[in-house]
Motif scaffolding. Sequence first.
Motif, PDB file in Angstrom:
ATOM      1  N   GLY A 175       0.822  -1.201   0.000  1.00 25.83           N
ATOM      2  CA  GLY A 175       0.000   0.000   0.000  1.00 25.83           C
ATOM      3  C   GLY A 175       0.849   1.240   0.000  1.00 25.83           C
ATOM      4  O   GLY A 175       1.929   1.270  -0.599  1.00 25.83           O
ATOM      5  N   PRO A 176       0.395   2.278   0.678  1.00 26.63           N
ATOM      6  CA  PRO A 176       1.143   3.530   0.686  1.00 26.63           C
ATOM      7  C   PRO A 176       2.521   3.351   1.329  1.00 26.63           C
ATOM      8  O   PRO A 176       2.795   2.354   1.983  1.00 26.63           O
ATOM      9  N   LYS A 177       3.339   4.361   1.158  1.00 23.39           N
ATOM     10  CA  LYS A 177       4.699   4.316   1.684  1.00 23.39           C
ATOM     11  C   LYS A 177       4.696   4.059   3.188  1.00 23.39           C
ATOM     12  O   LYS A 177       3.975   4.702   3.941  1.00 23.39           O
ATOM     13  N   MET A 178       5.510   3.101   3.569  1.00 23.96           N
ATOM     14  CA  MET A 178       5.612   2.734   4.973  1.00 23.96           C
ATOM     15  C   MET A 178       6.399   3.792   5.747  1.00 23.96           C
ATOM     16  O   MET A 178       7.384   4.322   5.258  1.00 23.96           O
ATOM     17  N   GLN A 179       5.932   4.107   6.927  1.00 25.86           N
ATOM     18  CA  GLN A 179       6.616   5.046   7.810  1.00 25.86           C
ATOM     19  C   GLN A 179       7.355   4.235   8.867  1.00 25.86           C
ATOM     20  O   GLN A 179       6.817   3.254   9.387  1.00 25.86           O
ATOM     21  N   ALA A 180       8.563   4.618   9.172  1.00 24.34           N
ATOM     22  CA  ALA A 180       9.359   3.898  10.161  1.00 24.34           C
ATOM     23  C   ALA A 180       9.666   4.809  11.336  1.00 24.34           C
ATOM     24  O   ALA A 180      10.145   5.924  11.162  1.00 24.34           O
ATOM     25  N   VAL A 181       9.356   4.322  12.529  1.00 24.14           N
ATOM     26  CA  VAL A 181       9.712   5.018  13.762  1.00 24.14           C
ATOM     27  C   VAL A 181      10.775   4.170  14.441  1.00 24.14           C
ATOM     28  O   VAL A 181      10.551   3.000  14.745  1.00 24.14           O
ATOM     29  N   THR A 182      11.940   4.752  14.647  1.00 25.58           N
ATOM     30  CA  THR A 182      13.064   4.019  15.219  1.00 25.58           C
ATOM     31  C   THR A 182      13.426   4.624  16.565  1.00 25.58           C
ATOM     32  O   THR A 182      13.488   5.844  16.706  1.00 25.58           O
TER      33      THR A 182
ATOM     34  N   SER B  46      -1.519   4.577   5.557  1.00 26.19           N
ATOM     35  CA  SER B  46      -0.076   4.365   5.634  1.00 26.19           C
ATOM     36  C   SER B  46       0.276   3.442   6.805  1.00 26.19           C
ATOM     37  O   SER B  46      -0.161   3.656   7.930  1.00 26.19           O
ATOM     38  N   PRO B  47       1.065   2.402   6.539  1.00 29.65           N
ATOM     39  CA  PRO B  47       1.487   1.521   7.633  1.00 29.65           C
ATOM     40  C   PRO B  47       2.657   2.113   8.408  1.00 29.65           C
ATOM     41  O   PRO B  47       3.436   2.896   7.870  1.00 29.65           O
ATOM     42  N   ILE B  48       2.765   1.737   9.660  1.00 29.29           N
ATOM     43  CA  ILE B  48       3.838   2.206  10.539  1.00 29.29           C
ATOM     44  C   ILE B  48       4.603   0.987  11.056  1.00 29.29           C
ATOM     45  O   ILE B  48       4.003   0.002  11.474  1.00 29.29           O
ATOM     46  N   VAL B  49       5.916   1.068  11.006  1.00 30.54           N
ATOM     47  CA  VAL B  49       6.758   0.039  11.599  1.00 30.54           C
ATOM     48  C   VAL B  49       7.575   0.677  12.704  1.00 30.54           C
ATOM     49  O   VAL B  49       8.232   1.694  12.479  1.00 30.54           O
ATOM     50  N   VAL B  50       7.488   0.112  13.899  1.00 28.61           N
ATOM     51  CA  VAL B  50       8.253   0.607  15.040  1.00 28.61           C
ATOM     52  C   VAL B  50       9.458  -0.304  15.210  1.00 28.61           C
ATOM     53  O   VAL B  50       9.319  -1.522  15.357  1.00 28.61           O
ATOM     54  N   ARG B  51      10.642   0.310  15.161  1.00 21.65           N
ATOM     55  CA  ARG B  51      11.889  -0.432  15.289  1.00 21.65           C
ATOM     56  C   ARG B  51      12.567   0.020  16.568  1.00 21.65           C
ATOM     57  O   ARG B  51      13.008   1.151  16.663  1.00 21.65           O
ATOM     58  N   GLY B  52      12.606  -0.841  17.558  1.00 21.22           N
ATOM     59  CA  GLY B  52      13.220  -0.482  18.832  1.00 21.22           C
ATOM     60  C   GLY B  52      14.463  -1.305  19.095  1.00 21.22           C
ATOM     61  O   GLY B  52      14.471  -2.513  18.870  1.00 21.22           O
ATOM     62  N   ASP B  53      15.503  -0.639  19.536  1.00 16.57           N
ATOM     63  CA  ASP B  53      16.728  -1.343  19.917  1.00 16.57           C
ATOM     64  C   ASP B  53      16.421  -2.258  21.098  1.00 16.57           C
ATOM     65  O   ASP B  53      15.588  -1.929  21.947  1.00 16.57           O
ATOM     66  N   SER B  54      17.101  -3.386  21.177  1.00 17.03           N
ATOM     67  CA  SER B  54      16.831  -4.328  22.272  1.00 17.03           C
ATOM     68  C   SER B  54      17.222  -3.748  23.623  1.00 17.03           C
ATOM     69  O   SER B  54      16.712  -4.192  24.649  1.00 17.03           O
TER      70      SER B  54
END
Length: 134
Positions: free
Chosen positions: A55-62, A95-103
């Motif tokens: 779908g639409p451009k994925m947004q990434a929150v890191t 728009s989809p959101i992917v949350v990327r968290g450091d361990s």
Amino acid sequence: MQADSKSYDDINVTPMVDLYLVLLLIFIIMTTAGVQGVKVNLPRGGPSTSKPIEGPKMQAVTVDNQGNIKLNATAVTLDELASKLEAIKAATPDSPIVVRGDSATQYQTIMDVLTAVGRAGFTNIGLATQAAKR
């Protein structure tokens, strides 16, 4: 002298109930304190069984190990993240959101980010993990 000859038909249970309530309160507090003090090492994710997000451009929150937040590689504060996510949601509602968290990231920071994402109205949210080691 009449007071001495009076029989006691009732047992006063109020002090006993008070004691039980105090013991119950102590048990609840100690149980809660024990759970909060446990450090966990979260497991790695297994092989992906989900479909790729289309779908639409994925947004990434890191969120890095220092607790710094980035939205698509742009450093933001938590308040700025919320306002920028609302703007993205208004422009591209699906728009989809992917949350990327450091361990090593504080779990509270991840929860704050997820709360901001949820308040912005996003429903297509993913959490990035590493693939399981074989």
